[in-house]
Motif scaffolding. Structure first.
Motif, PDB file in Angstrom:
ATOM      1  N   UNK A  36      34.338  -3.096  25.863  1.00  0.00           N
ATOM      2  CA  UNK A  36      33.379  -2.182  25.239  1.00  0.00           C
ATOM      3  C   UNK A  36      33.042  -2.630  23.815  1.00  0.00           C
ATOM      4  N   UNK A  37      34.056  -3.011  23.055  1.00  0.00           N
ATOM      5  CA  UNK A  37      33.838  -3.458  21.672  1.00  0.00           C
ATOM      6  C   UNK A  37      32.978  -4.717  21.641  1.00  0.00           C
ATOM      7  N   UNK A  38      33.210  -5.619  22.609  1.00  0.00           N
ATOM      8  CA  UNK A  38      32.428  -6.855  22.693  1.00  0.00           C
ATOM      9  C   UNK A  38      30.938  -6.541  22.862  1.00  0.00           C
ATOM     10  N   UNK A  39      30.618  -5.647  23.802  1.00  0.00           N
ATOM     11  CA  UNK A  39      29.216  -5.326  24.054  1.00  0.00           C
ATOM     12  C   UNK A  39      28.641  -4.407  22.977  1.00  0.00           C
ATOM     13  N   UNK A  40      29.493  -3.621  22.342  1.00  0.00           N
ATOM     14  CA  UNK A  40      29.038  -2.810  21.219  1.00  0.00           C
ATOM     15  C   UNK A  40      28.586  -3.708  20.066  1.00  0.00           C
ATOM     16  N   UNK A  41      29.353  -4.770  19.814  1.00  0.00           N
ATOM     17  CA  UNK A  41      28.963  -5.735  18.774  1.00  0.00           C
ATOM     18  C   UNK A  41      27.629  -6.396  19.124  1.00  0.00           C
ATOM     19  N   UNK A  42      27.447  -6.726  20.399  1.00  0.00           N
ATOM     20  CA  UNK A  42      26.184  -7.309  20.844  1.00  0.00           C
ATOM     21  C   UNK A  42      25.025  -6.344  20.616  1.00  0.00           C
ATOM     22  N   UNK A  76       1.643  -4.728  20.145  1.00  0.00           N
ATOM     23  CA  UNK A  76       2.645  -3.863  19.510  1.00  0.00           C
ATOM     24  C   UNK A  76       3.442  -3.090  20.556  1.00  0.00           C
ATOM     25  N   UNK A  77       2.734  -2.537  21.531  1.00  0.00           N
ATOM     26  CA  UNK A  77       3.410  -1.778  22.588  1.00  0.00           C
ATOM     27  C   UNK A  77       4.331  -2.669  23.412  1.00  0.00           C
ATOM     28  N   UNK A  78       3.878  -3.886  23.697  1.00  0.00           N
ATOM     29  CA  UNK A  78       4.701  -4.838  24.461  1.00  0.00           C
ATOM     30  C   UNK A  78       5.974  -5.176  23.705  1.00  0.00           C
ATOM     31  N   UNK A  79       5.834  -5.413  22.379  1.00  0.00           N
ATOM     32  CA  UNK A  79       7.004  -5.715  21.549  1.00  0.00           C
ATOM     33  C   UNK A  79       7.979  -4.536  21.529  1.00  0.00           C
ATOM     34  N   UNK A  80       7.431  -3.322  21.445  1.00  0.00           N
ATOM     35  CA  UNK A  80       8.271  -2.119  21.423  1.00  0.00           C
ATOM     36  C   UNK A  80       9.074  -1.995  22.715  1.00  0.00           C
ATOM     37  N   UNK A  81       8.389  -2.194  23.850  1.00  0.00           N
ATOM     38  CA  UNK A  81       9.060  -2.109  25.153  1.00  0.00           C
ATOM     39  C   UNK A  81      10.127  -3.189  25.294  1.00  0.00           C
ATOM     40  N   UNK A  82       9.812  -4.394  24.813  1.00  0.00           N
ATOM     41  CA  UNK A  82      10.757  -5.504  24.906  1.00  0.00           C
ATOM     42  C   UNK A  82      12.021  -5.219  24.101  1.00  0.00           C
ATOM     43  N   UNK A  83      11.839  -4.669  22.901  1.00  0.00           N
ATOM     44  CA  UNK A  83      12.991  -4.345  22.050  1.00  0.00           C
ATOM     45  C   UNK A  83      13.863  -3.278  22.709  1.00  0.00           C
ATOM     46  N   UNK A  84      13.221  -2.253  23.291  1.00  0.00           N
ATOM     47  CA  UNK A  84      13.981  -1.193  23.973  1.00  0.00           C
ATOM     48  C   UNK A  84      14.780  -1.767  25.139  1.00  0.00           C
ATOM     49  N   UNK A  85      14.155  -2.662  25.897  1.00  0.00           N
ATOM     50  CA  UNK A  85      14.848  -3.293  27.030  1.00  0.00           C
ATOM     51  C   UNK A  85      16.021  -4.140  26.556  1.00  0.00           C
ATOM     52  N   UNK A  86      15.814  -4.898  25.479  1.00  0.00           N
ATOM     53  CA  UNK A  86      16.881  -5.749  24.946  1.00  0.00           C
ATOM     54  C   UNK A  86      18.066  -4.920  24.458  1.00  0.00           C
ATOM     55  N   UNK A  87      17.775  -3.785  23.813  1.00  0.00           N
ATOM     56  CA  UNK A  87      18.853  -2.924  23.327  1.00  0.00           C
ATOM     57  C   UNK A  87      19.622  -2.290  24.487  1.00  0.00           C
ATOM     58  N   UNK A  88      18.969  -2.135  25.622  1.00  0.00           N
ATOM     59  CA  UNK A  88      19.640  -1.548  26.782  1.00  0.00           C
ATOM     60  C   UNK A  88      20.505  -2.514  27.555  1.00  0.00           C
ATOM     61  N   UNK A  93      25.059  -3.817  30.986  1.00  0.00           N
ATOM     62  CA  UNK A  93      26.020  -4.849  31.393  1.00  0.00           C
ATOM     63  C   UNK A  93      27.452  -4.336  31.304  1.00  0.00           C
ATOM     64  N   UNK A  94      27.748  -3.581  30.233  1.00  0.00           N
ATOM     65  CA  UNK A  94      29.093  -3.020  30.093  1.00  0.00           C
ATOM     66  C   UNK A  94      29.409  -2.063  31.240  1.00  0.00           C
ATOM     67  N   UNK A  95      28.459  -1.168  31.544  1.00  0.00           N
ATOM     68  CA  UNK A  95      28.667  -0.227  32.644  1.00  0.00           C
ATOM     69  C   UNK A  95      28.898  -0.964  33.964  1.00  0.00           C
ATOM     70  N   UNK A  96      28.102  -1.998  34.194  1.00  0.00           N
ATOM     71  CA  UNK A  96      28.186  -2.726  35.460  1.00  0.00           C
ATOM     72  C   UNK A  96      29.522  -3.443  35.609  1.00  0.00           C
TER      73      UNK A  96
END
Length: 269
Positions: A36-42, A76-88, A93-96
């Protein structure tokens, strides 16, 4: 309200679980904590980079005087969606990775179970039960399949949705159900169908289930919580014994009267 903290069976079960936690679950959870700490740092790193670069992207668009252009807005909208996906990604991955390590061992305290991530109960059981409104999407999360006290059962988190498009072709999502479903094999043989729904008070008379008739029971407390429908008055009373109704009332008490409904069909509950 039942005082479970004074119930001997509950006290004994809690002590057994505390022992099981120390010997079987704690080592797995400690290993999961490192993960969890590993993915939290990511996640923190990605969040920091997003906070740094996203304003720069917006500034570049605005200072170039193209902010009114549809292409710029789409960018701008594409960048926003991409950032949200990256943060998820770290969270997903941790849950999986963590859940398949923790969940089966947790469930094995209660019996012999296998854990299935993002799995669901077969739609044919859900649709045939008559407990749910029309839906066309079934999404699952945690699902346990196994046996407890020699009874085969499946416990699954389900999210049922009805998706449709309006006259402008916009997708509309309607949540039909979001909760836990339990499917178990009965130790009784029966051929009919009995549905037990939450009592709706004065609105019960307006609610009908096709081919089923209303069943009145002698247990006034059970009648206060539930309304029973069946294609056989005799079979309904055969299934809804005094002991079974008492256990269902305890379940309602435990979940503080939350929405509980069930169906008997094809030797399953």
């Amino acid at each position: 309200m039942i005082e479970y903290h004074k119930d001997k069976e509950y006290i004994d079960l809690k002590q057994k679980f505390n022992d099981y936690y120390q010997t079987d679950l704690l080592p797995i959870l400690q290993n999961s904590e490192r993960l969890r700490i590993k993915y939290l740092c990511g996640f923190v790193v990605l969040l920091f980079l997003s906070l740094c670069f996203y304003p720069l992207i917006l500034k570049a668009i605005l200072t170039n005087g193209i902010y009114a252009d549809n292409t710029a807005l789409g960018f701008v909208l594409s960048c926003s969606c991409l950032i949200i996906l990256l943060l998820g990604v770290p969270v997903y991955t941790y849950k999986k990775k963590a859940k398949p390590q923790i969940m089966p061992q947790f469930a094995n305290f209660f019996g012999t179970f296998t854990y299935q991530y993002q799995s669901t109960i077969n739609d044919r059981y859900l649709r045939a039960s008559g407990l749910f409104a029309e839906y066309n999407q079934n999404m699952g999360d945690d699902c346990f399949v196994g046996a407890y006290n020699d009874v085969k059962l499946t416990v699954a988190e389900e999210q049922l949705r009805y998706l449709k498009r309006d006259f402008r072709n916009n997708l509309i999502k309607k949540n039909v159900f979001d909760g836990v479903c339990v499917l178990l094999e009965m130790n009784k043989t029966f051929s009919g169908r009995t549905v037990v729904l939450q009592d709706r008070g004065m609105f019960n008379k307006l609610y009908k289930i096709r081919d089923l008739q209303n069943v009145k029971l002698e247990d006034s407390v059970f009648e206060k919580y539930f309304e029973v429908y069946s294609d056989s008055q005799i079979e309904a009373r055969y299934l809804l014994t005094a002991g079974f109704m008492e256990r269902m009332l305890k379940l309602c008490d435990l979940f503080e009267g939350k929405y509980i409904q069930f169906c008997f069909q094809n030797n399953t509950l």
